[in-house]
Design a protein around this motif. Structure first.
Motif, PDB file in Angstrom:
ATOM      1  N   GLN A 641     -32.700  29.146  22.654  1.00  0.00           N
ATOM      2  CA  GLN A 641     -31.711  29.915  23.423  1.00  0.00           C
ATOM      3  C   GLN A 641     -30.925  30.845  22.516  1.00  0.00           C
ATOM      4  OE1 GLN A 641     -29.294  27.103  25.482  1.00  0.00           O
ATOM      5  NE2 GLN A 641     -30.927  26.376  26.818  1.00  0.00           N
ATOM      6  N   GLN A 642     -30.328  31.832  23.153  1.00  0.00           N
ATOM      7  CA  GLN A 642     -29.524  32.806  22.404  1.00  0.00           C
ATOM      8  C   GLN A 642     -28.292  32.106  21.810  1.00  0.00           C
ATOM      9  OE1 GLN A 642     -28.045  35.991  24.768  1.00  0.00           O
ATOM     10  NE2 GLN A 642     -27.372  37.213  23.043  1.00  0.00           N
ATOM     11  N   VAL A 643     -27.986  32.384  20.545  1.00  0.00           N
ATOM     12  CA  VAL A 643     -26.839  31.766  19.873  1.00  0.00           C
ATOM     13  C   VAL A 643     -25.545  32.427  20.364  1.00  0.00           C
ATOM     14  CG1 VAL A 643     -25.711  31.333  17.681  1.00  0.00           C
ATOM     15  CG2 VAL A 643     -28.203  31.202  17.849  1.00  0.00           C
ATOM     16  N   LYS A 644     -24.618  31.575  20.810  1.00  0.00           N
ATOM     17  CA  LYS A 644     -23.296  32.057  21.242  1.00  0.00           C
ATOM     18  C   LYS A 644     -22.227  31.374  20.384  1.00  0.00           C
ATOM     19  CE  LYS A 644     -24.558  33.074  26.041  1.00  0.00           C
ATOM     20  NZ  LYS A 644     -24.207  32.838  27.474  1.00  0.00           N
ATOM     21  N   VAL A 645     -21.566  32.163  19.552  1.00  0.00           N
ATOM     22  CA  VAL A 645     -20.574  31.575  18.650  1.00  0.00           C
ATOM     23  C   VAL A 645     -19.378  31.018  19.414  1.00  0.00           C
ATOM     24  CG1 VAL A 645     -21.207  32.927  16.643  1.00  0.00           C
ATOM     25  CG2 VAL A 645     -19.619  33.899  18.283  1.00  0.00           C
ATOM     26  N   SER A 646     -19.089  31.590  20.591  1.00  0.00           N
ATOM     27  CA  SER A 646     -17.989  31.053  21.389  1.00  0.00           C
ATOM     28  C   SER A 646     -18.286  29.623  21.827  1.00  0.00           C
ATOM     29  CB  SER A 646     -17.750  31.935  22.619  1.00  0.00           C
ATOM     30  OG  SER A 646     -18.928  32.020  23.413  1.00  0.00           O
ATOM     31  N   GLU A 647     -19.564  29.338  22.156  1.00  0.00           N
ATOM     32  CA  GLU A 647     -19.932  27.988  22.553  1.00  0.00           C
ATOM     33  C   GLU A 647     -19.929  27.037  21.356  1.00  0.00           C
ATOM     34  OE1 GLU A 647     -23.649  28.217  24.592  1.00  0.00           O
ATOM     35  OE2 GLU A 647     -22.812  29.261  26.346  1.00  0.00           O
ATOM     36  N   PHE A 675      -8.345  22.464  13.504  1.00  0.00           N
ATOM     37  CA  PHE A 675      -8.485  23.587  12.591  1.00  0.00           C
ATOM     38  C   PHE A 675      -8.437  24.905  13.340  1.00  0.00           C
ATOM     39  CE2 PHE A 675     -12.954  22.719  13.756  1.00  0.00           C
ATOM     40  CZ  PHE A 675     -13.445  23.997  14.037  1.00  0.00           C
ATOM     41  N   ASP A 676      -8.181  25.980  12.579  1.00  0.00           N
ATOM     42  CA  ASP A 676      -8.338  27.361  13.016  1.00  0.00           C
ATOM     43  C   ASP A 676      -9.456  27.969  12.172  1.00  0.00           C
ATOM     44  OD1 ASP A 676      -6.196  27.050  14.724  1.00  0.00           O
ATOM     45  OD2 ASP A 676      -4.738  27.786  13.260  1.00  0.00           O
ATOM     46  N   GLY A 677     -10.014  29.072  12.633  1.00  0.00           N
ATOM     47  CA  GLY A 677     -11.044  29.689  11.811  1.00  0.00           C
ATOM     48  C   GLY A 677     -11.835  30.750  12.553  1.00  0.00           C
ATOM     49  N   GLY A 678     -12.862  31.256  11.895  1.00  0.00           N
ATOM     50  CA  GLY A 678     -13.724  32.277  12.484  1.00  0.00           C
ATOM     51  C   GLY A 678     -15.186  31.981  12.204  1.00  0.00           C
ATOM     52  N   ILE A 679     -16.051  32.320  13.186  1.00  0.00           N
ATOM     53  CA  ILE A 679     -17.495  32.095  13.052  1.00  0.00           C
ATOM     54  C   ILE A 679     -18.210  33.431  13.217  1.00  0.00           C
ATOM     55  CG2 ILE A 679     -19.510  30.879  13.942  1.00  0.00           C
ATOM     56  CD1 ILE A 679     -17.688  28.732  15.004  1.00  0.00           C
ATOM     57  N   VAL A 680     -19.100  33.740  12.265  1.00  0.00           N
ATOM     58  CA  VAL A 680     -19.908  34.968  12.321  1.00  0.00           C
ATOM     59  C   VAL A 680     -21.383  34.574  12.411  1.00  0.00           C
ATOM     60  CG1 VAL A 680     -20.585  37.064  11.122  1.00  0.00           C
ATOM     61  CG2 VAL A 680     -18.223  36.281  10.999  1.00  0.00           C
ATOM     62  N   TYR A 681     -22.046  35.041  13.448  1.00  0.00           N
ATOM     63  CA  TYR A 681     -23.500  34.882  13.581  1.00  0.00           C
ATOM     64  C   TYR A 681     -24.157  36.205  13.207  1.00  0.00           C
ATOM     65  CZ  TYR A 681     -28.028  35.169  15.988  1.00  0.00           C
ATOM     66  OH  TYR A 681     -29.333  35.380  16.290  1.00  0.00           O
ATOM     67  N   TYR A 682     -25.184  36.162  12.335  1.00  0.00           N
ATOM     68  CA  TYR A 682     -25.847  37.380  11.896  1.00  0.00           C
ATOM     69  C   TYR A 682     -27.351  37.261  12.157  1.00  0.00           C
ATOM     70  CZ  TYR A 682     -27.740  40.979   8.768  1.00  0.00           C
ATOM     71  OH  TYR A 682     -28.400  42.038   8.261  1.00  0.00           O
ATOM     72  N   ASN A 683     -27.896  38.269  12.865  1.00  0.00           N
ATOM     73  CA  ASN A 683     -29.349  38.368  13.105  1.00  0.00           C
ATOM     74  C   ASN A 683     -29.854  39.541  12.276  1.00  0.00           C
ATOM     75  OD1 ASN A 683     -31.966  38.999  14.220  1.00  0.00           O
ATOM     76  ND2 ASN A 683     -31.416  37.632  15.925  1.00  0.00           N
ATOM     77  N   LYS A 684     -30.519  39.209  11.190  1.00  0.00           N
ATOM     78  CA  LYS A 684     -30.982  40.243  10.264  1.00  0.00           C
ATOM     79  C   LYS A 684     -32.013  41.150  10.900  1.00  0.00           C
ATOM     80  CE  LYS A 684     -32.891  40.757   5.590  1.00  0.00           C
ATOM     81  NZ  LYS A 684     -33.429  40.046   4.413  1.00  0.00           N
ATOM     82  N   ASN A 685     -32.823  40.591  11.775  1.00  0.00           N
ATOM     83  CA  ASN A 685     -33.885  41.380  12.405  1.00  0.00           C
ATOM     84  C   ASN A 685     -33.302  42.363  13.412  1.00  0.00           C
ATOM     85  OD1 ASN A 685     -36.507  42.196  13.017  1.00  0.00           O
ATOM     86  ND2 ASN A 685     -36.684  40.708  14.670  1.00  0.00           N
TER      87      ASN A 685
END
Length: 809
Positions: A641-647, A675-685
């Protein structure tokens, strides 16, 4: 004796002078600093009065500034209708408004140039204001483009006037008024009223523009809805400031204005929504003239409120000036009276003392001749009367002096016996000695060394007790009689704890030594107290060993925490240039950054996590977060499935609350961490990143422009965290290259600088703007050096994690 030595030069100087010169010198010495202090106080009050008068001048200029501000704001809102209302009457009305504003600006410029508060910054701003008005007023038929473009075009002149109002308040010191209600009223005038004027001007102009248009297209309709949402937020913030100001010491008129503005603001927003937004849907539209007139009433109320604030501030300033002038007059009058009165008393004191000393000299001469029956007549009731009384008693006491000396000697012997008995009751060893030899010792001393007297101690043990000390002498210490003995050395260093070890019968005892110097029968002696602290020393050594073990454990925990921190080589497949500034407040910390690949070498996650607390507790939470992260990554990797950083954030929230039993505000659970923080998802393709933030912003440079994505105001895992909260997710195309920055609050909240304020986002953004074109490693050096320079000698307030990543094509 030391005090007498210090006073010898002063005594010598006074002995060389007659009383009249002594009194003149004393008068001068006391009068000079008081005069300087009084003059300084007068100057301070005068400066305060001058500042208040300067504030009044600034206030008068500010009145005309706001008159122009509201006139130009109305012109701005009216001018937006030029392109859809081309009637001759409307055009004439626009021309009339331009002439009025041009006249206002001309008179206003002349007045400011003549004012004492004028400065190069103010004059520069006025010239820019005039030039901009000439350009705007020359526009004949409005501006092409959407409503927001037209509004922004005409709003430039309003912003210039607002900035000018700020400069005037700063130059005249109005913005720094120490009186609390004045300070907040000026702040209200310079910030909140300007915000209300602009926001409701935008509402008036956009609404009128929409109503004057034949139809409202979907773009304009969406714009109107956005304006409505924006005004709901800004008016809420302004309401808070208005309500706070309402609780200050302001008159009833201002309180009524504040209440009316709050009510009218809500009414205007409701009217805008019903008649413009909902009216477009239901086809129940009204004319733009009616809407313009309705909203103008609310803006007029804001204008009236502005001009009601100014007289209130003026009244308080004038009252303050009058009070300061009155205080200054009273101070000068009292100072003059006191100066004359004190001078009068000093002259009287001089003649009183001179009369007494003359009589004293005569009678002293009689005693020198052998006449012990002489008496001096009392002249006053001051200390001199005691001297005279002592002088009169001296002759009668001389005959009985010998008997008193014998009686005193007996008393001293009794006191000596009493001191010896007191010393024998002490558990501490107490001795008296001169520079080298022991004179007396108490029972505790004899019992410890198993002797009966000092002579036996000198014979069987040692004639110098310092020879028993076990190699713990301080540097420079010499047990033998030299320039200084050991007792002198310790006596001169009373602030130092002196510890010595003495070995008796194979057992070592640790003593703290206190020495005090005294004089007995013209002989200088030392009292030496030996306190047994052997047991305390053993306890201290045990505690030091425990502390060492604890620190060793924490350092080992640091190695474990460092092992889960990724290195640049772990993600060099995805990014070629990056840096991490990771600096815990303690040996271990509550900040962590995470990298993991997902499913293939084309997808990865970067995380910056700021857990509750720092030190060991924070480190424990980071390990728990890392464990949960591994579980989440495993679940993602098992499906396509598609990666959703919010989920991912939602999964963290649910799992952390579940593990720590912090769900449903469970009062039996003492822990409340998250905790607090940030998540970055990166798709190189696909050349795309996705971002979600929990109280953490994403800063990124794209096309040489700094952009900011603010994270949601919701934390992860705490008792109060909403388990059903849906985090926002943002997508950014990385084609063309971009650089992102994520930081925990430890960098931004660090206190420092001259005023010990937090570092703040403004400085952080400026560093990015000024250095984003450099290699990231050089940027890291700048971030670290700027942080350390700002922090200075202040303690680091929190753990720090700053992650920067550069994506290329």
């Amino acid at each position: 004796m030391n005090v007498i030595k210090i006073l010898k030069p002063a005594i010598y100087c006074m002995n060389q002078l007659k009383f009249v010169f002594k009194f003149l010198i004393i008068c001068f010495i006391f009068t000079l600093p008081l005069s300087i202090l009084g003059w300084a106080l007068v100057l301070e009050v005068n400066n305060s009065i001058s500042t208040s008068k300067n504030e009044l001048k600034g206030l008068n200029i500010l009145k005309e500034t706001y008159q122009i501000l509201f006139t130009v704001a109305e012109f701005r809102d009216y001018s937006m209708l030029q392109r859809i209302n081309l009637s001759e009457d409307f055009e004439n009305e626009i021309d009339n408004k331009k002439k009025v504003i041009t006249k206002f600006l001309s008179e206003y410029t002349t007045k400011i140039k003549k004012s004492s508060i004028s400065s190069p910054a103010i004059e520069k701003q006025i010239y820019e204001l005039i030039d901009l008005w000439l350009i705007l007023s020359a526009t004949g038929a409005g501006v092409q483009g959407a409503p927001e473009i037209q509004f922004t075009y005409y709003d430039k002149i309003v912003q210039k006037i607002e900035l000018l109002a700020h400069l005037i308040s700063y130059e005249s010191k109005l913005a720094y008024d120490p009186e609390l209600s004045n300070f907040f009223l000026i702040k209200l005038l310079l910030e909140d009223i300007q915000t209300l004027n602009r926001d409701f001007g935008k509402l008036r102009s956009y609404g009128s523009f929409a109503l004057a248009s034949p139809t409202i297209d979907s773009y304009t309709y969406t714009l109107l809805e956005n304006i409505y949402e924006e005004l709901l937020k800004t008016t809420s913030s302004v309401k808070i400031n208005l309500l706070y100001t309402n609780r200050l010491n302001v008159d009833i008129t201002l309180k009524e204005y504040i209440e009316n503005i709050i009510i009218k603001s809500d009414n205007s927003l409701d009217f805008f929504y019903d008649k413009v937004i909902e009216g477009e849907v239901s086809n129940k539209k009204l004319t733009w003239q009616a809407f313009f007139q309705y909203t103008s009433k609310h803006i007029n109320l804001i204008e009236e409120f502005s001009f009601a604030i100014l007289p209130t501030i003026e009244h308080k300033l004038r009252t303050k000036i009058k009070t300061q002038q009155t205080k200054l007059l009273i101070f000068i009058s009292l100072s003059t009276f006191l100066y004359l009165f004190v001078t009068y008393l000093i002259i009287g004191m001089y003649y009183s003392l001179k009369s007494a000393t003359d009589d004293f000299l005569d009678k002293a001469g009689e005693i020198a001749k052998g006449n012990l029956d002489v008496q001096i007549k009392k002249h006053s009731r001051d200390e001199l009367s005691y001297i005279i009384k002592a002088f009169n008693n001296m002759a009668q006491q001389l005959k009985g002096k010998q008997e008193k000396l014998i009686h005193r000697t007996l008393e001293l012997n009794r006191e000596k016996q009493f001191i010896v008995s007191v010393m024998d009751t002490q558990n501490n060893m107490v001795i008296t000695q001169d520079n080298l030899e022991i004179k007396t010792a108490n029972k505790a001393f004899f019992d410890f060394f198993k002797v009966s007297n000092v002579a036996e101690f000198n014979t069987k043990v040692t004639d110098n007790i310092a020879t028993l000390f076990k190699n713990q002498e301080l540097e420079g210490y010499n047990a033998e009689l030299n320039e200084k003995t050991w007792v002198n050395y310790i006596n001169e260093r009373k602030d130092t704890l002196h510890k010595k070890t003495i070995e008796i019968d194979g057992q070592q005892y640790v003593f703290s030594i206190f020495i005090d110097k005294f004089t007995f029968q013209d002989e200088k002696l030392f009292t030496i107290v030996f306190s047994d602290i052997t047991e305390l020393e053993q306890i201290r050594n045990t505690i030091e060993l425990i502390n060492k073990n604890i620190k060793d454990s924490i350092r080992y925990a640091s190695l474990i925490q460092n092992s889960i921190i990724p290195s640049p080589s772990d993600y060099q497949h995805f990014v070629k240039d990056s840096f991490v500034f990771w600096q815990p407040k303690d040996i271990v910390g509550g900040d962590i950054y995470i990298f993991d690949t997902i499913r293939s070498n084309d997808e990865c996650l970067f995380m910056v996590i700021d857990c509750t607390g720092h030190g060991v507790p924070g480190a424990f939470v980071t390990m728990l977060v890392k464990a949960i992260e591994r579980q989440i990554i495993a679940n993602i990797s098992m499906n396509n499935q598609q990666v959703k950083v919010s989920e991912i954030f939602s999964a963290f929230n649910k799992e952390l609350k579940k593990i720590l039993k912090q769900g449903d505000n469970n009062s039996t659970v003492l822990s409340n961490v998250g905790f607090d923080g940030g998540i970055v998802y990166y798709n190189k393709n696909k050349k795309i990143i996705k971002y979600s933030g929990s109280n953490t912003s994403l800063f990124y440079i794209k096309d040489n422009k700094l952009n900011i994505i603010k994270g949601d105001k919701e934390s992860i895992g705490y008792k109060s965290s909403d388990v059903n909260f849906k985090f926002q997710e943002y997508s950014i195309d990385t084609r063309g290259g971009m650089t992102l920055y994520i930081t925990s609050d430890g960098y931004l909240d660090q206190n420092g600088g001259e005023k010990l304020f937090p570092f703040g986002k403004t400085r952080f953004k400026n560093i990015i703007k000024e250095n984003h074109d450099k290699p990231l490693q050089q940027q890291k050096d700048v971030f670290v050096s700027e942080f350390n320079a700002y922090k200075g000698d202040e303690e680091q307030t929190d753990d720090i994690t700053l992650l920067a990543i550069k994506f290329t094509d």
